[in-house]
Design a protein around this motif. Structure first.
Motif, mmCIF file in Angstrom:
data_model
loop_
_atom_site.group_PDB
_atom_site.id
_atom_site.type_symbol
_atom_site.label_atom_id
_atom_site.label_comp_id
_atom_site.label_asym_id
_atom_site.label_seq_id
_atom_site.Cartn_x
_atom_site.Cartn_y
_atom_site.Cartn_z
ATOM 1 N N THR A 148 1.824 9.803 10.301
ATOM 2 C CA THR A 148 2.675 9.414 8.777
ATOM 3 C C THR A 148 2.182 10.375 7.973
ATOM 4 O O THR A 148 1.227 11.177 8.023
ATOM 5 N N PRO A 149 2.657 10.861 6.616
ATOM 6 C CA PRO A 149 2.281 10.777 5.853
ATOM 7 C C PRO A 149 1.266 11.112 5.233
ATOM 8 O O PRO A 149 0.264 11.847 4.839
ATOM 9 N N PRO A 160 7.259 13.828 7.794
ATOM 10 C CA PRO A 160 5.956 13.479 7.266
ATOM 11 C C PRO A 160 4.942 14.264 6.779
ATOM 12 O O PRO A 160 4.249 14.173 6.132
#
Length: 82
Positions: free
Chosen positions: A16-17, A60
């Motif tokens: 995820t970012p 991401p």
């Protein structure tokens, strides 16, 4: 492998970012902002390559903000000052 080895067992879509940003901040504290910027750039490049192979659609690391690079003196700038 130096900074992202903890991601090796993960699938591309699982990163995820927020995780990338958090780890970027850890690398910046431990190794400095230039190393953190380079680590994120390498991860971005990896995801861009995976996207070109149609392995993933999301990147991401795309919008992770890094510290700006410090400009270096070039020979021309040096000669102008002298």
């Amino acid at each position: 492998r130096l900074h992202w080895s903890h991601l090796l067992p993960c699938a591309l879509a699982d990163v995820t970012p927020v995780e990338v940003t958090t780890h970027h901040n850890k690398v910046a504290k431990a190794a400095g902002p230039a190393a953190a910027r380079y680590a994120v750039t390498c991860l971005r490049t990896l995801y861009n390559y995976a996207g070109s192979l149609d392995l993933t659609t999301a990147n991401p690391a795309k919008r992770v903000r890094t510290a700006p690079a410090k400009s270096r003196d070039t020979l021309r700038e040096y000669m102008e000052r002298v």
